[in-house]
Scaffold this motif. Structure first.
Motif, PDB file in Angstrom:
ATOM      1  N   THR A  52      32.051  21.007 145.663  1.00  0.00           N
ATOM      2  CA  THR A  52      31.202  22.108 146.117  1.00  0.00           C
ATOM      3  C   THR A  52      29.896  22.006 145.356  1.00  0.00           C
ATOM      4  O   THR A  52      29.843  22.290 144.169  1.00  0.00           O
ATOM      5  N   GLY A  53      28.876  21.601 146.036  1.00  0.00           N
ATOM      6  CA  GLY A  53      27.576  21.443 145.406  1.00  0.00           C
ATOM      7  C   GLY A  53      27.641  20.332 144.372  1.00  0.00           C
ATOM      8  O   GLY A  53      28.138  19.237 144.650  1.00  0.00           O
TER       9      GLY A  53
ATOM     10  N   LEU B 250      34.865  20.659 137.132  1.00  0.00           N
ATOM     11  CA  LEU B 250      34.089  19.711 136.335  1.00  0.00           C
ATOM     12  C   LEU B 250      32.625  20.044 136.540  1.00  0.00           C
ATOM     13  O   LEU B 250      32.072  19.826 137.611  1.00  0.00           O
ATOM     14  N   ILE B 251      32.011  20.602 135.531  1.00  0.00           N
ATOM     15  CA  ILE B 251      30.697  21.193 135.718  1.00  0.00           C
ATOM     16  C   ILE B 251      29.582  20.151 135.649  1.00  0.00           C
ATOM     17  O   ILE B 251      28.785  19.998 136.567  1.00  0.00           O
ATOM     18  N   SER B 252      29.541  19.414 134.569  1.00  0.00           N
ATOM     19  CA  SER B 252      28.436  18.453 134.464  1.00  0.00           C
ATOM     20  C   SER B 252      28.864  17.122 135.071  1.00  0.00           C
ATOM     21  O   SER B 252      30.050  16.855 135.254  1.00  0.00           O
TER      22      SER B 252
END
Lengths: 465, 351
Positions: free
Chosen positions: A94-95, A221-223
């Motif tokens: 997502t994005g 997983l953000i970065s």
């Protein structure tokens, strides 16, 4: 001369073979030797010897879990220790964020809940996660967290340590309201409640519910560089390994195996050095006679007048010795063991004509002592060596028990000290106390069998009336 | 002359005691000094912190002066400023006088910090525990030894031999732990520790019974391990006496085996049996001191644990000296008994 001595040994072995318990002793000794040689194969924790006191090495084991075989003797089975891998992994994007959803089903069939349930995951980079545990009856408890560190790290989320208050919050409505209100959330047994039936009494006398408990992990997983390296569920069972685990999560079987090496080493080394010294001392004392004998006798008597254990305790308390120094200190006192008997035997040998003949031929004192007298005492020396091994092992264990041993090695005494120090005796953690003690006793028995067998051969008149 | 032998033996015991104490003082001189110094410095530092709290506007110089004065006074108390020879001599002499000064932290039951008070209130307790155990141990051991000797080589003799060997390398304190788990927790019939219930019963009879109840488990442990060895020694001594000529002549005269065993053999073998049993016991007491820690029996052995934990050097040294003194005294007493029973010894002839 060489052949004659070989013959002598062969007759000795011939006689020894007939003493049954002596053979049992030899057999046990072989078993111990094999244990030492095969230690890496026998123990599941191969670094147990070097990292016994390294807490990070033992993190994935349960605390104070009973031995595996306890389950054979009870109808309410303890949950076993196991590792569960993810059954399914779904990745969605997502994005800029990727989301991992994993499911770990735990088929719970035991009669008693495990000690703990831990999600162990290796994570690199920034993430946020949600851990959710779903019970067979649909009730679920969740925990959210995040990591902000850039590098790799290993996270352990434990039900007992991090989810206990969630367990309480989710299950409190099922409990008798009066009781639930008065009970401190910190005081309940979270594992018992988690695997218990949602009904009044769940916090005090939970009724075991078998079924599939599903652990779900949702990881964001953000970065871009963040990733999941590994994720497993560790079920910290109520039983683990051949001999269970101790209060610091260490596998006791591995500990007992690692201790075998040290027990054999310190027992044999101490008895070897002290018997050699004692035999030479006794022979010299008997052979020279006169004032030398008198002086040597006095020195001997001073050493035998010192109570060994107290001085060993005080010396260890003051000098904080390593295992090697401890062996040395024991030798300083153990050498007196064979002296008296050796001296009286030497007095008899001295009177033999061949000693006089050797002296007449101009043999030096040293030659007479070491070529003619000491060799005759070899069987006796072996017997007293075997008999002094258990003493050395017990002494080391005793010193360790008081907390003065060498803390860098794993000995049976050290394990017993940890057990006694953390109240295993009073808490009834028998699997922590029994195995090291049995090991000491069996090792002592091994050498006692061998030593007593030699003793009966050397003193034939004691066999029967 | 028996009394001459007594005097000689006692003098010899005293000499050995002096040598032992001197060796202890020499051995532990440096370390004892170091520990003492460190502890004194710590103590003074602590006192100063408290002083500073009490009156915060005290001068720095004033504090230093107090500190130096306190340190000097404590150094003087422990003779720390003198030469090594005089320190060792001082320590030897004061140990021989049983003057161990004040403990660093430990206190006696009544709260005294005098090492002597701490030590001597414990001596009777240790003697009680091991004395009671010794009586049972010897009676049972000699009895079993005689039975074994009568049936030497038979199944009963062999099987008890095996038990002797099995318990040979068994640490007594471990057996103690096992028995505590069994009989104090699994089947709670005995107390797990201490010497009295708290508070102890006021009546004399109740007090005695309470003491016996607390004594039971440690004594049972000591006996369970001990008497096998005693039996083994007794058996061997009796058997080697049976090989003597006078036994053969007694047999030739047609005396019954029973009479030979009890009338002739046991009489001749009694002195070594008694002394060997006592000797083994005295030696085992040295090893069994740890045992008190397991049962929290408040004796000399337990004191080692506590002193080690609190790093109380004066108490440790005092404990060592008193234990050694008891040990040497017991050995001397044994020799005197032996000399009394066996006249050959006291003449000083060749054995």
């Amino acid at each position: 001369m060489k052949g004659a001595r070989f013959d002598q040994l062969r007759t000795f072995w011939g006689e020894f073979r007939r003493v049954k318990f002596g053979l049992v002793g030899i057999g046990l000794l072989v078993v111990f030797a094999l244990i030492v040689l095969l230690a890496p194969l026998l123990s599941p924790f191969t670094q147990a010897d070097q990292r016994w006191r390294d807490m990070t090495y033992w993190l994935d084991s349960p605390r104070e879990a009973r031995p595996m075989w306890v389950n054979w003797f009870t109808s309410k089975k303890y949950a076993t220790t196991e590792t569960i891998a993810a059954a399914s992994t779904i990745e969605t994007v997502t994005g800029s964020m990727r989301i991992l959803e994993m499911e770990f089903p735990y088929q719970y069939t035991a009669g008693r809940p495990p000690n703990d349930l831990v999600l162990k995951m290796g994570i690199t980079g920034r993430t946020s996660y949600e851990l959710l545990i779903q019970r067979p009856d649909g009730k679920q408890m969740s925990y959210r967290g995040s990591t902000v560190v850039d590098g790799a790290q290993v996270l352990r989320l434990s039900v007992v340590e991090t989810l206990a208050s969630r367990v309480y919050a989710v299950l409190a409505p099922s409990e008798d309201p009066k009781f639930a209100a008065s009970k401190d959330p910190q005081q309940i047994d979270p594992m018992g409640a988690m695997f218990g039936k949602a009904q009044p009494g769940i916090f005090t006398t939970p009724e075991n519910v078998k079924g599939t408990y599903t652990v779900k992990l949702k990881l964001a997983l953000i970065s871009p560089e963040s990733k999941l390296d590994s994720a497993v569920i560790n079920i910290m069972g109520g039983v683990s390994g051949l001999l269970g685990t101790d209060g610091a999560k260490r596998d006791l079987w591995s500990g007992v195996i690692a201790g075998t090496k040290w027990a054999l080493l310190l027992g044999l080394l101490t008895s070897l050095i002290s018997v050699v010294v004692g035999v030479v001392y006794g022979v010299a004392s008997g052979y020279f006679g006169g004032w030398i004998d008198a002086l040597m006798n006095r020195i001997y008597e001073v050493f035998t007048s010192i109570p060994l254990l107290p001085i060993l305790i005080v010396m260890s308390a003051v000098f904080k010795p390593s295992i090697w120094i401890m062996i040395l200190i024991m030798c300083v006192f153990f050498w007196t063991g064979p002296v008296k008997t050796v001296r009286s035997i030497a007095l008899q040998i001295k009177e033999n004509a061949y000693i006089e003949a050797a002296r007449g031929l101009g043999a030096s004192h040293g030659r007479i002592l070491f070529r003619h007298m000491v060799p005759q005492l070899v069987p006796f020396a072996f017997a007293s060596m075997a008999l002094s091994v258990p003493g050395a092992i017990v002494f080391e264990a005793t010193i360790s028990l008081i907390g003065l041993g060498d803390a860098t090695v794993v000995t049976w005494g050290q394990i017993l000290r940890d057990a006694f120090g953390s109240g295993a005796v009073l808490k009834g953690v028998w699997w922590w106390v029994v195995p090291p003690g049995i090991a000491i006793a069996v090792m002592g028995m091994t050498f006692a069998f061998i030593g007593f067998a030699m003793d009966t051969i050397l003193n034939p008149k004691l066999k029967t009336r | 002359m028996y009394w001459k032998y007594v005097v000689r033996r006692l003098l010899y015991a005293a000499l050995i005691m002096v040598v032992c104490v001197f060796v202890f003082s020499l051995l532990f001189n440096t370390v004892a000094d170091k520990v003492l110094r460190a502890q004194i410095d710590e103590q003074v530092k602590g006192e100063l912190t408290q002083l500073a709290k009490a009156n915060p506007n005290m001068h720095q110089e004033q504090r230093m002066a107090i500190r130096e004065e306190r340190t000097a006074r404590l150094y003087e108390r422990f003779h720390l400023n003198e030469s090594m020879v005089s320190r060792v001599m001082f320590r030897t002499w004061s140990s021989l006088k049983f003057d161990f000064g004040e403990s660093m932290q430990m206190k006696s039951m009544a709260g005294s910090t005098k090492v002597n008070t701490i030590l001597f209130e414990r001596v009777p307790r240790t003697l009680l525990l091991f004395g009671v155990a010794a009586v049972f141990d010897i009676v049972l051991g000699v009895w079993l030894g005689l039975v074994k000797a009568r049936r030497a080589g038979k199944t009963m003799d062999r099987s008890t031999d095996i038990v002797t060997m099995i318990v040979f390398g068994l640490p007594g304190w471990w057996l103690g732990m096992m028995l505590i788990m069994l009989f104090a927790f699994a089947i709670p019939i005995f107390p797990s520790s201490a010497m009295h219930s708290s508070p102890p019963p006021a009546q004399a009879l109740g007090y005695f019974l309470d003491l016996m109840w607390h004594l039971a488990l440690p004594v049972i442990t000591l006996i369970l391990l001990g008497f096998w060895g005693r039996a083994y020694v007794t058996r061997n001594l009796v058997l080697s006496t049976l090989q003597e000529d006078f036994i053969m002549s007694a047999r030739a005269r047609g005396l019954s085996e029973r009479r030979i065993l009890f009338g002739h053999t046991l009489r001749a073998a009694a002195p070594p049996i008694v002394t060997m049993s006592l000797l083994a016991l005295v030696v085992s007491i040295g090893g069994a001191l740890v045992f008190e820690g397991i049962f929290s029996w408040p004796g000399l052995g337990n004191l080692y644990w506590q002193a080690v934990q609190q790093n109380d050097v004066p108490v440790l040294m005092g404990d060592l000296t008193v234990t050694t003194a008891l040990f040497i005294a017991a050995l001397a007493f044994l020799d005197l008994v032996y000399g009394f029973l066996d006249p050959r010894v006291k003449v000083g002839g060749k054995a």
